[in-house]
Design an enzyme around this catalytic site. Structure first.
Site, mmCIF file in Angstrom:
data_model
loop_
_atom_site.group_PDB
_atom_site.id
_atom_site.type_symbol
_atom_site.label_atom_id
_atom_site.label_comp_id
_atom_site.label_asym_id
_atom_site.label_seq_id
_atom_site.Cartn_x
_atom_site.Cartn_y
_atom_site.Cartn_z
ATOM 1 N N CYS A 148 0.806 -1.219 0.000
ATOM 2 C CA CYS A 148 0.000 0.000 0.000
ATOM 3 C C CYS A 148 0.837 1.266 0.000
ATOM 4 O O CYS A 148 0.303 2.368 -0.184
ATOM 5 C CB CYS A 148 -0.941 -0.007 1.202
ATOM 6 N N HIS B 68 -3.405 6.728 2.422
ATOM 7 C CA HIS B 68 -3.818 5.443 1.871
ATOM 8 C C HIS B 68 -5.221 5.128 2.365
ATOM 9 O O HIS B 68 -5.522 5.266 3.554
ATOM 10 C CB HIS B 68 -2.836 4.354 2.300
ATOM 11 N N ASN C 273 -10.319 -0.687 -0.145
ATOM 12 C CA ASN C 273 -8.866 -0.626 -0.067
ATOM 13 C C ASN C 273 -8.283 -1.207 -1.350
ATOM 14 O O ASN C 273 -8.380 -2.407 -1.592
ATOM 15 C CB ASN C 273 -8.395 -1.419 1.156
#
Length: 356
Positions: free
Chosen positions: A122, A281, A312
């Site tokens: 990420c 993020h 996500n």
């Protein structure tokens, strides 16, 4: 005395254009609840996620990247042939080699640029952005295409109550080019490998594939010891998936990453009051809100909360959130933004940028 000539790159670098691609299929929480014992209210309260996008077979890592890249290149006002390097961050391209970056470069008509993949979870977009900046200042490329792309639906265990609702698919891309003034600040990045087990793939490929091959050859009966392999409710071997220790990751992200974000502000020579936009993020709404509180961001700072409808998307989450903020007018060209990515490794990268 060295005989090597000094490099002649640009003084600084900047993001010139951004593009995103979200798969057509929108998946609400109700679909996730078909496989886990939970509720829409629980998912929303734990993550802030109401929907996510899942890719069709045609919406491959390459196809999504090409779409996002085309938008970023057009917005940057350059041609594909001017791109000197293509950097792709992904954990969901299943061919170990060649790098998917080479295929993407070819399909967008970039000629013969340097092209490679990176695996930084990420935080991958921040890693790619930092590499791009270095190439431009060093002089090895004038324009660099940085892509974050994931098909995490391929790596989601829909029977895992802790992660089944988290992940989505998509691609985000930016074109980084030369600048006479600094528009990308110093990067604060690093890793904490002692925590690598908190986010991981359930089964390494080398443990998984011999049993799959054995199963095919034996007409459905796996060969070898399958005791260590995860099984579904029907007793079938599960495909490798991403798993995590939710509470440990949450605590690390909230407390440690807020410190990293502050360090990035300090490195850029600005304060939270100087910010226009915060793009973390898109892991979890609770993490985002906690970081906003810890950093004491002023009310005028626009905060990306794309996770609500996109989920996500790992390396794709920051450029996708950036693209949506600009497209909806919540942020504007020239705004000063703090971006921070963090995830499996555990790795992290934060910097301050000027939005294209």
């Amino acid at each position: 005395m060295s005989k090597i000539k000094p490099s002649k790159g640009a003084p600084y670098a900047r993001i010139m254009g951004v593009g995103g691609y979200r798969p057509a299929r929108v998946v609400p929480n109700e679909v996730i609840l078909e496989k886990i014992d939970s509720s829409d209210e629980w998912i929303r309260s734990r993550s802030g996620i109401s929907t996510r996008h899942w890719a069709s077979p045609e919406e491959t890592v390459t196809a999504m990247s090409v779409e996002a890249s085309g938008k970023a290149i057009a917005e940057a006002g350059i041609t594909p042939e001017q791109i000197g390097a293509v950097v792709v961050s992904t954990v969901s391209h299943f061919k170990q080699t060649p790098a998917v970056a080479t295929e993407i470069a070819d399909k967008i008509g970039a000629g013969k640029p340097a092209a490679f993949d990176i695996s930084a979870g990420c935080a991958g977009f921040g890693y790619g952005l930092t590499l791009a900046k270095g190439m431009i200042v060093e002089g090895s490329a004038e324009y660099v295409l940085v892509i974050g792309v994931e098909r995490l639906s391929d790596l989601t265990d829909l029977e895992d109550r802790a992660t089944a609702f988290l992940f989505g698919d998509g691609a985000g891309a930016v074109v980084v080019g030369p600048s006479d003034v600094p528009h990308i600040g110093p990067t604060v990045w690093g890793s904490e490998g002692d925590k690598s087990e908190t986010i991981k793939q359930t089964v390494p490929w080398n443990e998984f594939h011999p049993h799959v091959l054995g199963s095919v050859r034996a007409g459905g009966t796996p060969t070898g010891d399958v005791s260590a392999l995860p099984l579904n409710e029907a007793g079938e071997i599960k495909f490798p998936a991403i798993t995590q220790e939710g509470q440990a990751v949450f605590r690390w992200a909230v407390f440690e990453m807020a410190k990293v974000a502050q360090q990035a502000l300090d490195a850029a020579g600005i304060t939270a009051d100087d910010l226009d936009v915060f793009i973390p993020h898109q892991a979890n709404m609770r993490i985002i809100d906690s970081m906003v509180k810890t950093l004491k961001l002023p009310e005028h700072v626009t905060v990306a909360r794309d996770v609500e409808t996109t989920g996500n998307t790992s390396a794709a989450s920051i450029p996708l959130a950036m693209e949506r903020l600009l497209a909806t007018g919540q942020a504007k060209s020239g705004d000063t933004a703090l971006v921070i990515g963090f995830g499996a490794g555990l790795v992290f990268a934060a910097t301050v940028v000027t939005l294209p």
